[in-house]
Design a protein around this motif. Structure first.
Motif, PDB file in Angstrom:
ATOM      1  N   GLY A   1       0.840  -1.187   0.000  1.00 42.38           N
ATOM      2  CA  GLY A   1       0.000   0.000   0.000  1.00 42.38           C
ATOM      3  C   GLY A   1       0.875   1.238   0.000  1.00 42.38           C
ATOM      4  O   GLY A   1       1.930   1.279   0.639  1.00 42.38           O
ATOM      5  N   LEU A   2       0.460   2.261  -0.727  1.00 43.53           N
ATOM      6  CA  LEU A   2       1.257   3.476  -0.836  1.00 43.53           C
ATOM      7  C   LEU A   2       1.114   4.325   0.427  1.00 43.53           C
ATOM      8  O   LEU A   2       0.101   4.271   1.115  1.00 43.53           O
ATOM      9  N   VAL A   3       2.155   5.104   0.702  1.00 43.37           N
ATOM     10  CA  VAL A   3       2.188   5.937   1.909  1.00 43.37           C
ATOM     11  C   VAL A   3       2.308   7.397   1.495  1.00 43.37           C
ATOM     12  O   VAL A   3       3.327   7.812   0.940  1.00 43.37           O
TER      13      VAL A   3
ATOM     14  N   THR B   1      -2.698   3.659   1.443  1.00 41.42           N
ATOM     15  CA  THR B   1      -3.230   2.988   2.625  1.00 41.42           C
ATOM     16  C   THR B   1      -2.847   3.676   3.937  1.00 41.42           C
ATOM     17  O   THR B   1      -3.436   3.407   4.974  1.00 41.42           O
ATOM     18  N   SER B   2      -1.823   4.549   3.894  1.00 42.06           N
ATOM     19  CA  SER B   2      -1.371   5.268   5.085  1.00 42.06           C
ATOM     20  C   SER B   2      -1.088   6.713   4.714  1.00 42.06           C
ATOM     21  O   SER B   2      -0.653   6.997   3.595  1.00 42.06           O
ATOM     22  N   PHE B   3      -1.292   7.624   5.680  1.00 42.32           N
ATOM     23  CA  PHE B   3      -0.969   9.016   5.402  1.00 42.32           C
ATOM     24  C   PHE B   3      -0.503   9.727   6.665  1.00 42.32           C
ATOM     25  O   PHE B   3      -0.829   9.324   7.787  1.00 42.32           O
ATOM     26  N   ALA B   4       0.263  10.793   6.452  1.00 46.36           N
ATOM     27  CA  ALA B   4       0.662  11.691   7.531  1.00 46.36           C
ATOM     28  C   ALA B   4       0.036  13.043   7.253  1.00 46.36           C
ATOM     29  O   ALA B   4       0.298  13.653   6.214  1.00 46.36           O
ATOM     30  N   ASP B   5      -0.817  13.495   8.164  1.00 49.49           N
ATOM     31  CA  ASP B   5      -1.510  14.773   8.007  1.00 49.49           C
ATOM     32  C   ASP B   5      -0.743  15.845   8.766  1.00 49.49           C
ATOM     33  O   ASP B   5      -0.472  15.710   9.951  1.00 49.49           O
TER      34      ASP B   5
ATOM     35  N   LYS C   1       2.747  -6.076   8.356  1.00 49.74           N
ATOM     36  CA  LYS C   1       1.325  -5.785   8.332  1.00 49.74           C
ATOM     37  C   LYS C   1       0.782  -5.988   6.910  1.00 49.74           C
ATOM     38  O   LYS C   1       1.468  -5.681   5.927  1.00 49.74           O
ATOM     39  N   ALA C   2      -0.423  -6.479   6.812  1.00 51.83           N
ATOM     40  CA  ALA C   2      -1.034  -6.712   5.500  1.00 51.83           C
ATOM     41  C   ALA C   2      -1.686  -5.422   5.017  1.00 51.83           C
ATOM     42  O   ALA C   2      -2.903  -5.239   5.069  1.00 51.83           O
ATOM     43  N   ASP C   3      -0.845  -4.486   4.593  1.00 56.06           N
ATOM     44  CA  ASP C   3      -1.278  -3.255   3.926  1.00 56.06           C
ATOM     45  C   ASP C   3      -0.906  -3.413   2.460  1.00 56.06           C
ATOM     46  O   ASP C   3       0.250  -3.170   2.068  1.00 56.06           O
ATOM     47  N   LEU C   4      -1.853  -3.828   1.642  1.00 54.83           N
ATOM     48  CA  LEU C   4      -1.569  -4.280   0.283  1.00 54.83           C
ATOM     49  C   LEU C   4      -2.548  -3.664  -0.708  1.00 54.83           C
ATOM     50  O   LEU C   4      -3.694  -3.369  -0.369  1.00 54.83           O
ATOM     51  N   ILE C   5      -2.079  -3.487  -1.945  1.00 53.88           N
ATOM     52  CA  ILE C   5      -2.980  -3.090  -3.023  1.00 53.88           C
ATOM     53  C   ILE C   5      -2.772  -4.042  -4.197  1.00 53.88           C
ATOM     54  O   ILE C   5      -1.674  -4.562  -4.402  1.00 53.88           O
ATOM     55  N   LEU C   6      -3.846  -4.290  -4.923  1.00 51.78           N
ATOM     56  CA  LEU C   6      -3.777  -5.119  -6.118  1.00 51.78           C
ATOM     57  C   LEU C   6      -4.133  -4.267  -7.335  1.00 51.78           C
ATOM     58  O   LEU C   6      -5.184  -3.618  -7.367  1.00 51.78           O
ATOM     59  N   ILE C   7      -3.228  -4.268  -8.298  1.00 51.47           N
ATOM     60  CA  ILE C   7      -3.366  -3.446  -9.492  1.00 51.47           C
ATOM     61  C   ILE C   7      -3.721  -4.339 -10.670  1.00 51.47           C
ATOM     62  O   ILE C   7      -3.090  -5.389 -10.887  1.00 51.47           O
TER      63      ILE C   7
ATOM     64  N   GLU D   1      -7.459  -2.069  -8.047  1.00 46.84           N
ATOM     65  CA  GLU D   1      -8.703  -2.835  -7.962  1.00 46.84           C
ATOM     66  C   GLU D   1      -9.114  -3.145  -6.524  1.00 46.84           C
ATOM     67  O   GLU D   1     -10.282  -3.055  -6.169  1.00 46.84           O
ATOM     68  N   ASP D   2      -8.133  -3.536  -5.704  1.00 49.19           N
ATOM     69  CA  ASP D   2      -8.429  -3.994  -4.346  1.00 49.19           C
ATOM     70  C   ASP D   2      -7.433  -3.367  -3.374  1.00 49.19           C
ATOM     71  O   ASP D   2      -6.261  -3.169  -3.710  1.00 49.19           O
ATOM     72  N   VAL D   3      -7.909  -3.087  -2.174  1.00 48.07           N
ATOM     73  CA  VAL D   3      -7.062  -2.501  -1.134  1.00 48.07           C
ATOM     74  C   VAL D   3      -7.296  -3.246   0.173  1.00 48.07           C
ATOM     75  O   VAL D   3      -8.445  -3.446   0.591  1.00 48.07           O
ATOM     76  N   ILE D   4      -6.204  -3.642   0.812  1.00 49.47           N
ATOM     77  CA  ILE D   4      -6.252  -4.317   2.109  1.00 49.47           C
ATOM     78  C   ILE D   4      -5.428  -3.498   3.087  1.00 49.47           C
ATOM     79  O   ILE D   4      -4.280  -3.132   2.787  1.00 49.47           O
TER      80      ILE D   4
END
Length: 445
Positions: A61-63, A119-123, A372-378, A405-408
């Motif tokens: 997952g992108l940060v 999937t993650s961000f810093a505000d 951690k299962a922070d994953l994306i499927l393209i 397509e999918d985000v975990i």
């Protein structure tokens, strides 16, 4: 053997940025427990839920390591504007937001981020940040959140300024109430908006509080030349030297933009382990071209951020692509060097670099057992992606947010087949449209 989720028959991006085909990924609880040949894992596990990975690439997952969820309802407003947008438009806009505005803005931000693979961000902080924390929890996202910290600046609205003690008290309250929320997905940090809007006393106190609480410190730094001139005129030091004198430098410090540095400042940042985050489109539009090739050469940890949606969108795939083109044109073409920022370094910035910036390098950022299962499927089975001689290169140059397509996140399916499962997209879109015009009228922008 039982597991919660089994992703079947996908391609996988390894931590070394190689692509391995016909793999399955077993997830139990919040973590990846095994990655292996599809046939072997399909026979081995009895999952509670399965997800087809056929024709898809699984990557981390992108940060987004620097964003402003409070500015989501400014989308399209700041393009073609003169400099100093933040003091003329962004901060005055934020000063007119109420709690409901912030909640809808944050929900819209989370919705856009999830749909673009983040999937993650810093505000970096705004007003009513407990509403951002609530929205992040609801969305299923992982986040490092602080609040706006401004106590000086004649050029900023008084509504955004508070006494030092009030700022720290409010930040500590936010930490008590929300740090660890969402099953541990939410971190509460301390913040320094930037050196021109924070007194020396506030900067020093925020740095001390971040150390006391064992959390991060988020700020804008070296964004433009005015900031350098400001520090030289008032403190006889460049920005990094000034922060060192206040005890603010350290490995828990996340700095956004990072454009106008001297060589001495770069070395100081490296020595203190400060986390660098670039915001390509924001930087190229207003501030300049950072010394990223030099930073890579020095081994500095680099993440990437969208800087919010006011000028563009929240897609890190877009940021990465524009960053490559801009740095190649500025640093590469004059010396005929196409490798000033290699593809792997760009992918690191939106994955492992961002994970490091959020103090989560051991938890997220790669697809491997134990993380951690922070994953994306393209969806890579498309004419603009496949076939490809070198798929990693094509990912950088061609993948768009709509290919996700999918985000975990944290082991839970948050988006499936482009449908976000945690947020009501129709409601959020409707409320966002309604509030956008109302806020603009209130703020006079």
């Amino acid at each position: 053997m039982k597991c919660d989720l089994l992703i079947k028959n996908c391609s996988v991006m390894t931590p070394d940025f190689e692509i391995v085909d016909h793999r399955a990924i077993a997830v139990d609880g919040t973590r990846i427990i095994e990655i292996g040949p599809n046939d072997e894992l399909t026979a081995k596990y009895e999952p509670a839920e399965t997800l087809s990975g056929k024709g898809k690439l699984c990557m981390p997952g992108l940060v987004d390591a620097h964003t402003h969820t409070c500015q989501q309802l400014l989308k399209g407003r700041t393009m073609d504007e003169l400099p100093m947008i933040w003091s003329r438009i962004l901060v005055p806009f934020e000063s007119n937001l109420n709690e409901d505005d912030v909640r809808v803005s944050a929900e819209m931000s989370c919705l856009e981020m999830i749909k673009s693979g983040t999937t993650s961000f810093a505000d970096a902080g705004g007003v009513h940040m407990h509403q951002v924390a609530e929205a992040a929890v609801q969305s299923g996202m992982r986040a490092a959140i602080t609040r706006s910290c401004i106590d000086i600046g004649d050029f900023l609205p008084d509504a955004m300024k508070q006494p030092l003690e009030t700022i720290l008290d409010n930040n500590e309250w936010l930490h008590r109430e929300y740090n660890g929320a969402g099953d541990g997905r939410i971190q509460i940090w301390f913040g320094i908006r930037q050196v021109m809007s924070c007194s020396p006393e506030l900067i020093q106190a925020a740095a001390e509080k971040a150390r006391e609480y064992g959390t991060g410190l988020h700020m804008h730094l070296a964004e433009h030349r005015d900031e350098v001139r400001y520090c030289l005129e008032r403190y006889k030091k460049r920005p990094v030297e000034y922060l060192e004198s206040l005890g603010a430098l350290g490995p828990n410090l996340l700095t956004a933009h990072n454009v106008v540095y001297s060589e001495r400042e770069l070395e100081m940042l490296r020595q203190y382990g400060v986390k660098i985050v670039h915001c390509p489109r924001a930087n190229f539009n207003s501030h300049g071209f950072p010394k990223t090739p030099r930073m890579i050469e020095m081994g500095m940890p680099i993440g990437m951020g969208s800087d919010g949606a006011s000028g563009s969108n929240l897609s890190l795939f877009d940021e990465m692509r524009i960053f490559r083109s801009g740095l190649h044109a500025y640093w590469g073409l004059p010396v005929f060097d196409p490798l000033v920022v290699p593809v792997q370094e760009l992918l690191k910035m939106i994955t492992t670099g961002g994970a490091s910036a959020l103090q989560l390098a051991n938890e997220i950022g790669t697809v491997e057992a134990g993380k951690k299962a922070d994953l994306i499927l393209i969806d890579i089975d498309q004419p603009h992606i496949t076939p490809s001689r070198i798929l990693i290169n094509t990912i950088v140059e061609s993948v768009t947010p709509r290919d996700v397509e999918d985000v975990i996140i944290d082991g839970k399916l948050v988006m499936k087949n482009r449908e976000v499962l945690t947020l009501d997209q129709e409601r959020i879109m409707h409320e966002s449209k309604t509030r956008m015009d109302e806020i603009a009228r209130r703020a006079g922008i």
